[in-house]
Write an enzyme that holds these catalytic residues in place. Structure first.
Site, short mmCIF file in Angstrom:
data_model
loop_
_atom_site.label_atom_id
_atom_site.label_comp_id
_atom_site.label_asym_id
_atom_site.label_seq_id
_atom_site.Cartn_x
_atom_site.Cartn_y
_atom_site.Cartn_z
N LYS A 70 0.21 33.87 7.08
CA LYS A 70 -0.62 32.83 6.45
C LYS A 70 -0.77 31.66 7.42
O LYS A 70 0.19 31.31 8.12
CB LYS A 70 0.04 32.37 5.14
CG LYS A 70 -0.82 31.42 4.31
CD LYS A 70 -0.14 31.11 2.97
CE LYS A 70 -0.97 30.14 2.13
NZ LYS A 70 -0.34 29.84 0.83
N SER A 108 1.19 30.79 -5.46
CA SER A 108 0.26 31.21 -4.40
C SER A 108 0.57 32.53 -3.71
O SER A 108 -0.26 33.03 -2.95
CB SER A 108 0.15 30.12 -3.34
OG SER A 108 -0.75 29.15 -3.77
N SER A 117 -3.18 30.47 -3.33
CA SER A 117 -3.83 30.13 -2.08
C SER A 117 -3.61 31.16 -0.96
O SER A 117 -4.33 31.13 0.02
CB SER A 117 -3.30 28.77 -1.61
OG SER A 117 -1.92 28.85 -1.29
#
Ligand code: GLN
Length: 475
Positions: free
Chosen positions: A75, A174, A150
Protein backbone atom coordinates in the site's frame (compact mmCIF):
# COMPACT_ATOMS: atom_id res chain seq x y z
CA UNK A 1 -1.61 -16.62 -9.33
CA UNK A 2 -2.00 -19.47 -6.83
CA UNK A 3 -2.02 -19.13 -3.06
CA UNK A 4 1.22 -17.99 -1.38
CA UNK A 5 1.73 -21.24 0.52
CA UNK A 6 1.39 -23.46 -2.52
CA UNK A 7 3.69 -21.17 -4.49
CA UNK A 8 6.20 -21.36 -1.63
CA UNK A 9 6.06 -25.14 -1.86
CA UNK A 10 6.61 -25.11 -5.63
CA UNK A 11 9.56 -22.78 -5.13
CA UNK A 12 11.11 -25.06 -2.50
CA UNK A 13 10.64 -28.05 -4.81
CA UNK A 14 12.26 -26.04 -7.62
CA UNK A 15 9.22 -26.48 -9.86
CA UNK A 16 9.15 -22.71 -10.41
CA UNK A 17 11.69 -19.94 -9.95
CA UNK A 18 11.24 -16.65 -8.17
CA UNK A 19 12.09 -14.86 -11.41
CA UNK A 20 9.26 -16.68 -13.18
CA UNK A 21 6.81 -15.74 -10.40
CA UNK A 22 7.82 -12.08 -10.51
CA UNK A 23 7.62 -12.10 -14.32
CA UNK A 24 4.18 -13.69 -14.06
CA UNK A 25 3.08 -10.94 -11.66
CA UNK A 26 4.21 -8.19 -14.04
CA UNK A 27 2.61 -9.98 -16.97
CA UNK A 28 -0.71 -10.13 -15.08
CA UNK A 29 -0.34 -6.46 -14.17
CA UNK A 30 0.35 -5.58 -17.82
CA UNK A 31 -2.72 -7.53 -18.91
CA UNK A 32 -5.24 -6.45 -16.29
CA UNK A 33 -4.10 -3.29 -14.55
CA UNK A 34 -5.11 -1.04 -17.44
CA UNK A 35 -8.69 -1.74 -16.31
CA UNK A 36 -8.23 -2.33 -12.59
CA UNK A 37 -5.67 0.41 -11.85
CA UNK A 38 -4.42 -1.05 -8.60
CA UNK A 39 -0.81 0.18 -8.95
CA UNK A 40 0.61 3.69 -8.64
CA UNK A 41 4.27 2.64 -8.97
CA UNK A 42 5.98 -0.50 -10.23
CA UNK A 43 9.38 -1.54 -8.89
CA UNK A 44 10.29 -3.93 -11.69
CA UNK A 45 14.04 -3.46 -11.86
CA UNK A 46 14.70 -3.99 -8.17
CA UNK A 47 12.09 -6.78 -7.99
CA UNK A 48 13.79 -8.71 -10.81
CA UNK A 49 17.22 -8.27 -9.17
CA UNK A 50 15.84 -9.50 -5.83
CA UNK A 51 14.21 -12.51 -7.52
CA UNK A 52 17.48 -13.40 -9.26
CA UNK A 53 19.33 -13.30 -5.99
CA UNK A 54 16.73 -15.56 -4.31
CA UNK A 55 16.98 -18.06 -7.17
CA UNK A 56 20.76 -18.04 -6.88
CA UNK A 57 20.59 -18.74 -3.17
CA UNK A 58 18.15 -21.60 -3.79
CA UNK A 59 20.49 -22.94 -6.50
CA UNK A 60 23.26 -22.99 -3.93
CA UNK A 61 21.08 -25.17 -1.73
CA UNK A 62 20.45 -22.47 0.88
CA UNK A 63 17.48 -23.04 3.20
CA UNK A 64 15.34 -19.89 2.87
CA UNK A 65 12.37 -18.57 4.90
CA UNK A 66 8.91 -19.87 3.93
CA UNK A 67 7.82 -16.93 1.76
CA UNK A 68 11.20 -16.15 0.15
CA UNK A 69 10.81 -15.40 -3.55
CA UNK A 70 7.06 -14.64 -3.42
CA UNK A 71 5.85 -11.37 -5.01
CA UNK A 72 3.93 -8.93 -2.82
CA UNK A 73 2.20 -5.56 -3.34
CA UNK A 74 2.58 -2.67 -0.87
CA UNK A 75 0.00 0.00 0.00
CA UNK A 76 1.32 3.43 -0.92
CA UNK A 77 1.36 4.72 2.66
CA UNK A 78 4.14 2.30 3.67
CA UNK A 79 7.70 3.51 3.07
CA UNK A 80 9.70 1.50 0.54
CA UNK A 81 13.12 3.08 0.33
CA UNK A 82 14.02 4.74 -2.96
CA UNK A 83 10.45 4.72 -4.32
CA UNK A 84 7.65 7.22 -4.14
CA UNK A 85 5.28 7.03 -1.18
CA UNK A 86 2.42 9.26 -2.23
CA UNK A 87 -0.47 8.23 0.06
CA UNK A 88 -2.43 8.88 -3.16
CA UNK A 89 -2.16 12.59 -2.36
CA UNK A 90 -0.95 15.53 -4.43
CA UNK A 91 0.75 16.64 -1.24
CA UNK A 92 3.25 13.75 -1.52
CA UNK A 93 3.16 13.31 -5.30
CA UNK A 94 6.95 13.44 -5.60
CA UNK A 95 7.98 12.26 -2.15
CA UNK A 96 10.60 9.49 -2.30
CA UNK A 97 10.89 7.31 0.82
CA UNK A 98 14.27 7.90 2.48
CA UNK A 99 14.13 4.67 4.48
CA UNK A 100 12.24 1.38 4.73
CA UNK A 101 9.31 0.88 7.08
CA UNK A 102 9.97 -1.85 9.66
CA UNK A 103 7.51 -4.18 7.88
CA UNK A 104 9.51 -3.69 4.67
CA UNK A 105 12.78 -4.48 6.45
CA UNK A 106 11.11 -7.65 7.70
CA UNK A 107 9.74 -8.74 4.33
CA UNK A 108 13.12 -7.99 2.71
CA UNK A 109 14.91 -10.02 5.36
CA UNK A 110 12.59 -12.95 4.60
CA UNK A 111 13.04 -12.61 0.84
CA UNK A 112 9.55 -11.49 -0.21
CA UNK A 113 9.63 -9.33 -3.32
CA UNK A 114 7.76 -6.00 -3.47
CA UNK A 115 6.50 -5.52 -7.03
CA UNK A 116 4.93 -2.09 -6.60
CA UNK A 117 2.96 0.47 -4.59
CA UNK A 118 -0.80 0.28 -4.44
CA UNK A 119 -3.53 2.86 -4.83
CA UNK A 120 -5.63 3.92 -1.85
CA UNK A 121 -7.95 6.65 -0.62
CA UNK A 122 -5.89 9.78 0.06
CA UNK A 123 -4.09 9.39 3.41
CA UNK A 124 -6.21 6.24 3.98
CA UNK A 125 -9.39 8.27 4.47
CA UNK A 126 -12.28 6.60 2.69
CA UNK A 127 -14.03 3.35 1.90
CA UNK A 128 -13.92 3.13 -1.89
CA UNK A 129 -10.48 4.22 -3.20
CA UNK A 130 -12.29 6.94 -5.15
CA UNK A 131 -10.58 9.57 -2.97
CA UNK A 132 -7.19 8.85 -4.56
CA UNK A 133 -5.81 12.01 -6.16
CA UNK A 134 -4.45 9.97 -9.07
CA UNK A 135 -6.75 7.18 -10.25
CA UNK A 136 -9.84 5.17 -9.45
CA UNK A 137 -9.27 1.48 -8.77
CA UNK A 138 -11.98 -0.94 -9.88
CA UNK A 139 -13.24 -4.13 -8.28
CA UNK A 140 -11.79 -7.08 -10.24
CA UNK A 141 -14.93 -9.13 -9.57
CA UNK A 142 -17.02 -6.56 -11.43
CA UNK A 143 -15.39 -3.49 -12.97
CA UNK A 144 -18.49 -1.33 -12.45
CA UNK A 145 -18.02 -1.59 -8.69
CA UNK A 146 -15.59 -0.04 -6.21
CA UNK A 147 -13.01 -2.33 -4.60
CA UNK A 148 -13.71 -0.78 -1.17
CA UNK A 149 -11.12 1.20 0.68
CA UNK A 150 -8.96 2.64 1.77
CA UNK A 151 -6.69 -0.34 0.88
CA UNK A 152 -8.58 -0.80 -2.41
CA UNK A 153 -5.43 -1.29 -4.49
CA UNK A 154 -4.10 -3.89 -2.03
CA UNK A 155 -7.37 -5.85 -2.21
CA UNK A 156 -7.76 -5.52 -5.98
CA UNK A 157 -4.27 -6.76 -6.86
CA UNK A 158 -4.79 -9.95 -4.83
CA UNK A 159 -8.34 -10.45 -6.08
CA UNK A 160 -7.17 -10.01 -9.69
CA UNK A 161 -4.49 -12.68 -9.14
CA UNK A 162 -1.70 -10.26 -9.98
CA UNK A 163 0.07 -11.19 -6.71
CA UNK A 164 -0.87 -13.65 -3.95
CA UNK A 165 -0.14 -11.24 -1.08
CA UNK A 166 -0.24 -7.57 -0.21
CA UNK A 167 0.11 -5.24 2.74
CA UNK A 168 -2.69 -2.86 3.66
CA UNK A 169 -3.39 -0.59 6.62
CA UNK A 170 -6.50 -0.46 8.75
CA UNK A 171 -7.62 2.46 10.93
CA UNK A 172 -11.35 1.78 10.92
CA UNK A 173 -11.77 -1.08 8.48
CA UNK A 174 -9.49 -0.28 5.56
CA UNK A 175 -8.11 -3.82 5.27
CA UNK A 176 -11.29 -5.74 6.06
CA UNK A 177 -13.90 -3.79 4.06
CA UNK A 178 -11.97 -3.95 0.75
CA UNK A 179 -11.09 -7.61 1.44
CA UNK A 180 -14.82 -8.25 1.81
CA UNK A 181 -15.70 -6.33 -1.38
CA UNK A 182 -13.02 -8.09 -3.45
CA UNK A 183 -13.57 -11.63 -2.14
CA UNK A 184 -10.20 -12.06 -0.42
CA UNK A 185 -8.82 -12.44 3.12
CA UNK A 186 -7.69 -9.38 5.12
CA UNK A 187 -6.52 -9.23 8.73
CA UNK A 188 -6.13 -6.28 11.06
CA UNK A 189 -3.74 -7.44 13.78
CA UNK A 190 -3.96 -6.52 17.47
CA UNK A 191 -2.80 -2.94 18.06
CA UNK A 192 0.90 -3.21 18.91
CA UNK A 193 1.44 -6.58 17.18
CA UNK A 194 2.95 -5.03 14.02
CA UNK A 195 5.26 -2.01 13.99
CA UNK A 196 3.84 1.23 12.60
CA UNK A 197 7.31 2.66 12.00
CA UNK A 198 7.36 3.86 8.39
CA UNK A 199 3.58 3.79 7.99
CA UNK A 200 2.36 7.30 7.22
CA UNK A 201 0.20 8.19 10.21
CA UNK A 202 -3.51 8.79 9.86
CA UNK A 203 -4.87 8.19 13.40
CA UNK A 204 -2.00 6.79 15.42
CA UNK A 205 -4.04 5.17 18.20
CA UNK A 206 -6.01 3.15 15.63
CA UNK A 207 -3.65 2.45 12.68
CA UNK A 208 -2.30 -1.05 12.05
CA UNK A 209 -0.58 -2.63 9.05
CA UNK A 210 -1.89 -6.07 8.14
CA UNK A 211 -1.78 -8.89 5.58
CA UNK A 212 -4.13 -9.38 2.64
CA UNK A 213 -4.11 -12.70 0.80
CA UNK A 214 -6.05 -15.16 -1.33
CA UNK A 215 -6.23 -17.61 1.59
CA UNK A 216 -6.19 -17.56 5.40
CA UNK A 217 -2.96 -19.58 5.27
CA UNK A 218 -1.31 -16.90 3.15
CA UNK A 219 -2.43 -14.18 5.58
CA UNK A 220 -1.13 -16.23 8.54
CA UNK A 221 2.27 -16.76 6.90
CA UNK A 222 2.59 -13.05 6.10
CA UNK A 223 1.55 -12.13 9.65
CA UNK A 224 4.46 -14.28 10.88
CA UNK A 225 6.82 -12.16 8.79
CA UNK A 226 5.62 -8.69 9.82
CA UNK A 227 4.87 -9.24 13.54
CA UNK A 228 7.13 -8.49 16.46
CA UNK A 229 8.37 -5.85 18.87
CA UNK A 230 10.06 -2.80 17.38
CA UNK A 231 11.85 -0.26 19.55
CA UNK A 232 11.20 2.37 16.86
CA UNK A 233 7.44 2.23 17.55
CA UNK A 234 6.61 3.22 21.12
CA UNK A 235 3.22 1.48 20.91
CA UNK A 236 4.74 -1.81 19.77
CA UNK A 237 4.18 -4.60 22.32
CA UNK A 238 6.73 -7.03 23.61
CA UNK A 239 4.69 -10.20 23.18
CA UNK A 240 5.56 -13.60 21.86
CA UNK A 241 4.93 -14.22 18.16
CA UNK A 242 3.58 -17.75 17.66
CA UNK A 243 3.71 -19.51 14.30
CA UNK A 244 0.33 -18.35 12.98
CA UNK A 245 0.26 -20.97 10.22
CA UNK A 246 -0.38 -23.50 13.03
CA UNK A 247 -3.93 -22.11 13.09
CA UNK A 248 -4.61 -23.60 9.66
CA UNK A 249 -6.64 -26.79 9.62
CA UNK A 250 -7.37 -26.64 13.37
CA UNK A 251 -10.71 -27.93 14.57
CA UNK A 252 -13.25 -25.36 15.73
CA UNK A 253 -15.00 -27.92 17.90
CA UNK A 254 -15.94 -26.38 21.24
CA UNK A 255 -15.26 -22.82 20.08
CA UNK A 256 -17.85 -20.36 21.39
CA UNK A 257 -18.96 -17.72 18.92
CA UNK A 258 -20.75 -14.52 19.87
CA UNK A 259 -22.96 -12.70 17.38
CA UNK A 260 -23.89 -9.07 18.12
CA UNK A 261 -27.64 -8.65 17.88
CA UNK A 262 -27.49 -5.31 16.08
CA UNK A 263 -25.47 -6.84 13.27
CA UNK A 264 -28.06 -9.52 12.56
CA UNK A 265 -31.02 -7.16 12.28
CA UNK A 266 -32.79 -5.19 9.56
CA UNK A 267 -29.86 -2.83 9.05
CA UNK A 268 -28.05 -5.70 7.33
CA UNK A 269 -28.73 -6.60 3.68
CA UNK A 270 -30.87 -9.80 3.55
CA UNK A 271 -28.41 -11.55 1.24
CA UNK A 272 -25.61 -10.88 3.71
CA UNK A 273 -27.75 -12.13 6.58
CA UNK A 274 -28.39 -15.32 4.68
CA UNK A 275 -24.68 -15.87 4.04
CA UNK A 276 -23.90 -15.25 7.72
CA UNK A 277 -26.65 -17.68 8.81
CA UNK A 278 -25.21 -20.34 6.52
CA UNK A 279 -21.71 -19.71 7.88
CA UNK A 280 -22.95 -20.09 11.46
CA UNK A 281 -24.78 -23.31 10.58
CA UNK A 282 -21.62 -24.67 9.03
CA UNK A 283 -19.53 -23.76 12.08
CA UNK A 284 -22.10 -25.47 14.32
CA UNK A 285 -21.87 -28.57 12.12
CA UNK A 286 -18.14 -28.47 12.78
CA UNK A 287 -18.69 -28.47 16.54
CA UNK A 288 -18.75 -24.77 17.42
CA UNK A 289 -21.57 -23.15 19.39
CA UNK A 290 -22.98 -19.66 19.02
CA UNK A 291 -24.99 -17.22 21.05
CA UNK A 292 -26.26 -13.70 20.67
CA UNK A 293 -24.15 -11.17 22.55
CA UNK A 294 -25.40 -7.84 23.67
CA UNK A 295 -23.02 -5.39 22.10
CA UNK A 296 -25.05 -2.26 22.52
CA UNK A 297 -22.59 0.45 21.53
CA UNK A 298 -22.19 -0.07 17.78
CA UNK A 299 -23.72 3.26 16.74
CA UNK A 300 -21.78 5.10 19.42
CA UNK A 301 -18.55 3.47 18.23
CA UNK A 302 -19.05 4.97 14.77
CA UNK A 303 -19.58 8.44 16.24
CA UNK A 304 -16.59 8.07 18.54
CA UNK A 305 -14.40 7.06 15.60
CA UNK A 306 -15.45 10.06 13.53
CA UNK A 307 -14.40 12.34 16.38
CA UNK A 308 -11.16 10.64 17.41
CA UNK A 309 -9.81 9.67 13.98
CA UNK A 310 -10.19 13.20 12.51
CA UNK A 311 -8.77 14.69 15.74
CA UNK A 312 -5.64 12.58 15.46
CA UNK A 313 -5.49 13.14 11.70
CA UNK A 314 -5.68 16.92 12.06
CA UNK A 315 -2.64 16.75 14.31
CA UNK A 316 -0.72 14.19 12.23
CA UNK A 317 -1.30 16.07 9.00
CA UNK A 318 -0.04 19.35 10.44
CA UNK A 319 3.43 18.40 9.23
CA UNK A 320 2.47 18.88 5.57
CA UNK A 321 3.12 22.59 5.61
CA UNK A 322 5.08 23.05 2.39
CA UNK A 323 8.27 23.49 4.38
CA UNK A 324 9.25 20.00 5.43
CA UNK A 325 7.43 17.62 3.11
CA UNK A 326 6.14 17.37 -0.39
CA UNK A 327 4.14 19.92 -2.28
CA UNK A 328 4.77 23.67 -1.89
CA UNK A 329 2.86 26.41 -3.65
CA UNK A 330 5.41 28.86 -5.07
CA UNK A 331 4.94 32.63 -5.34
CA UNK A 332 3.10 33.01 -2.06
CA UNK A 333 2.82 36.54 -0.63
CA UNK A 334 3.97 35.53 2.87
CA UNK A 335 4.37 32.49 5.12
CA UNK A 336 0.71 32.21 6.05
CA UNK A 337 -0.30 32.52 2.42
CA UNK A 338 2.20 29.78 1.57
CA UNK A 339 0.73 27.40 4.18
CA UNK A 340 -2.83 28.15 3.13
CA UNK A 341 -2.29 27.76 -0.57
CA UNK A 342 -0.03 24.71 -0.21
CA UNK A 343 -2.56 22.88 1.94
CA UNK A 344 -5.49 24.16 -0.10
CA UNK A 345 -3.97 22.69 -3.27
CA UNK A 346 -2.25 19.64 -1.82
CA UNK A 347 -5.15 18.02 0.03
CA UNK A 348 -8.32 16.61 -1.52
CA UNK A 349 -11.89 17.22 -0.24
CA UNK A 350 -12.16 14.27 2.18
CA UNK A 351 -8.82 15.03 3.84
CA UNK A 352 -9.85 18.66 4.25
CA UNK A 353 -13.18 17.59 5.74
CA UNK A 354 -11.34 15.47 8.33
CA UNK A 355 -8.84 18.22 9.18
CA UNK A 356 -11.63 20.74 9.72
CA UNK A 357 -13.65 18.29 11.81
CA UNK A 358 -10.61 17.26 13.84
CA UNK A 359 -9.48 20.80 14.48
CA UNK A 360 -13.00 21.69 15.59
CA UNK A 361 -13.37 18.86 18.13
CA UNK A 362 -9.95 19.69 19.59
CA UNK A 363 -10.49 23.41 19.83
CA UNK A 364 -10.91 25.13 23.16
CA UNK A 365 -14.52 25.08 24.29
CA UNK A 366 -15.35 21.97 22.23
CA UNK A 367 -12.61 19.67 23.50
CA UNK A 368 -14.59 18.57 26.59
CA UNK A 369 -17.85 18.23 24.72
CA UNK A 370 -16.49 16.14 21.87
CA UNK A 371 -12.93 14.82 22.18
CA UNK A 372 -12.98 14.04 25.89
CA UNK A 373 -16.46 12.56 25.78
CA UNK A 374 -15.47 10.41 22.80
CA UNK A 375 -12.49 9.08 24.76
CA UNK A 376 -14.84 8.11 27.58
CA UNK A 377 -17.21 6.33 25.23
CA UNK A 378 -14.19 4.58 23.68
CA UNK A 379 -13.54 2.97 27.06
CA UNK A 380 -17.17 1.76 27.10
CA UNK A 381 -16.58 0.03 23.77
CA UNK A 382 -13.50 -1.67 25.25
CA UNK A 383 -15.58 -2.77 28.26
CA UNK A 384 -18.37 -4.11 26.01
CA UNK A 385 -15.83 -6.38 24.34
CA UNK A 386 -14.37 -7.47 27.69
CA UNK A 387 -17.83 -8.47 28.84
CA UNK A 388 -18.62 -10.33 25.61
CA UNK A 389 -15.32 -12.22 25.78
CA UNK A 390 -16.22 -13.54 29.22
CA UNK A 391 -18.59 -15.98 27.53
CA UNK A 392 -17.30 -16.36 23.95
CA UNK A 393 -13.97 -16.96 22.18
CA UNK A 394 -14.63 -14.85 19.09
CA UNK A 395 -17.25 -12.45 17.78
CA UNK A 396 -18.71 -13.04 14.33
CA UNK A 397 -20.54 -10.47 12.21
CA UNK A 398 -20.82 -9.27 8.64
CA UNK A 399 -17.70 -7.30 7.70
CA UNK A 400 -19.92 -4.72 6.00
CA UNK A 401 -23.70 -4.55 6.44
CA UNK A 402 -24.29 -3.69 2.77
CA UNK A 403 -23.17 -5.17 -0.57
CA UNK A 404 -20.36 -3.58 -2.63
CA UNK A 405 -21.52 -0.40 -4.36
CA UNK A 406 -20.99 1.02 -7.83
CA UNK A 407 -18.33 3.53 -8.85
CA UNK A 408 -19.62 7.05 -8.28
CA UNK A 409 -22.05 5.99 -5.53
CA UNK A 410 -21.83 7.51 -2.03
CA UNK A 411 -19.27 10.05 -3.27
CA UNK A 412 -21.39 13.06 -2.46
CA UNK A 413 -22.70 11.61 0.79
CA UNK A 414 -19.98 11.37 3.45
CA UNK A 415 -22.36 9.88 6.03
CA UNK A 416 -23.34 7.00 3.73
CA UNK A 417 -19.63 6.39 3.16
CA UNK A 418 -18.90 6.48 6.90
CA UNK A 419 -21.64 3.88 7.54
CA UNK A 420 -19.54 1.37 5.59
CA UNK A 421 -17.38 1.03 8.70
CA UNK A 422 -20.00 0.41 11.36
CA UNK A 423 -19.02 -3.23 11.86
CA UNK A 424 -15.26 -2.80 11.51
CA UNK A 425 -14.55 0.31 13.60
CA UNK A 426 -15.20 -1.17 17.08
CA UNK A 427 -12.20 -3.53 16.78
CA UNK A 428 -9.91 -0.55 16.05
CA UNK A 429 -11.24 1.39 19.01
CA UNK A 430 -10.52 -1.60 21.27
CA UNK A 431 -7.26 -2.53 19.51
CA UNK A 432 -8.45 -6.09 18.83
CA UNK A 433 -7.51 -8.46 15.99
CA UNK A 434 -10.17 -8.93 13.30
CA UNK A 435 -10.23 -10.69 9.95
CA UNK A 436 -12.54 -10.63 6.95
CA UNK A 437 -13.00 -13.88 5.06
CA UNK A 438 -15.20 -14.59 2.02
CA UNK A 439 -18.35 -16.47 3.07
CA UNK A 440 -20.62 -16.20 0.08
CA UNK A 441 -21.64 -14.44 -3.11
CA UNK A 442 -24.66 -12.24 -3.80
CA UNK A 443 -27.15 -12.94 -6.59
CA UNK A 444 -25.29 -10.28 -8.62
CA UNK A 445 -22.05 -12.24 -8.16
CA UNK A 446 -20.55 -9.83 -5.63
CA UNK A 447 -18.47 -11.18 -2.75
CA UNK A 448 -19.76 -11.25 0.85
CA UNK A 449 -17.34 -11.23 3.76
CA UNK A 450 -17.70 -12.34 7.35
CA UNK A 451 -15.66 -10.76 10.14
CA UNK A 452 -14.15 -12.67 13.06
CA UNK A 453 -12.90 -10.55 15.98
CA UNK A 454 -10.81 -12.02 18.78
CA UNK A 455 -9.26 -11.18 22.12
CA UNK A 456 -6.11 -9.05 22.15
CA UNK A 457 -3.15 -11.00 20.72
CA UNK A 458 -5.34 -14.03 20.02
CA UNK A 459 -4.91 -13.92 16.23
CA UNK A 460 -4.46 -17.70 16.44
CA UNK A 461 -8.13 -18.34 17.29
CA UNK A 462 -9.27 -15.69 14.82
CA UNK A 463 -7.28 -17.37 12.04
CA UNK A 464 -8.43 -20.88 12.93
CA UNK A 465 -12.14 -19.95 12.83
CA UNK A 466 -11.57 -17.97 9.63
CA UNK A 467 -9.82 -20.92 8.05
CA UNK A 468 -12.69 -23.25 8.93
CA UNK A 469 -15.04 -20.87 7.12
CA UNK A 470 -12.84 -20.29 4.11
CA UNK A 471 -12.17 -23.98 3.54
CA UNK A 472 -15.88 -24.49 3.05
CA UNK A 473 -15.99 -21.58 0.60
CA UNK A 474 -13.18 -22.87 -1.61
CA UNK A 475 -14.14 -26.55 -1.66
N1 GLN B 1 -13.17 4.15 5.99
C1 GLN B 1 -12.66 4.62 7.24
C2 GLN B 1 -12.28 6.06 7.14
O1 GLN B 1 -12.53 6.63 6.14
C3 GLN B 1 -11.50 3.77 7.65
C4 GLN B 1 -10.24 4.13 7.00
C5 GLN B 1 -9.11 3.27 7.38
O2 GLN B 1 -9.27 2.25 8.03
N2 GLN B 1 -7.92 3.73 7.05
O3 GLN B 1 -11.74 6.65 8.03
Amino acid sequence: MADALSLAKSLKNREVTSVSLVEQAYQAIAETDGDIKAYLTLTKESAMAQAQSIDKRLDQGEELPLLAGIPIGIKDNILLKGFKTTCASKMLENFVAPYDATVIEKINAQGLIPVGKLNMDEFAMGSSTQFSAFQVTRNPRNLDYVPGGSSGGSAATVSANQVPLSLGSDTGGSIRQPASFCGIVGLKPTYGRVSRYGLVSFASSLDQIGPMATTVGGAAALLNVISGFDSKDSTSEQVEVPDFTQAIGQSVSGKRIGVPKVLMGDAVDPQIRKAIDATLADLVAKGATWEVVDFGCMDEALSVYYILAPAEASSNLERYDGVRYGHRKPDAANLNDMYTRTRGEGFGPEVKRRIILGTYVLSSGYYDAYYLKAQKVRSLVIKAYQKAFESVDVILSPTVPSLPFKLGENLEDPIAMYLQDIATIPANLAGLPAISVPCGTSSEGLPIGVQITGKAFDEMTVLSVADAIHVKETL
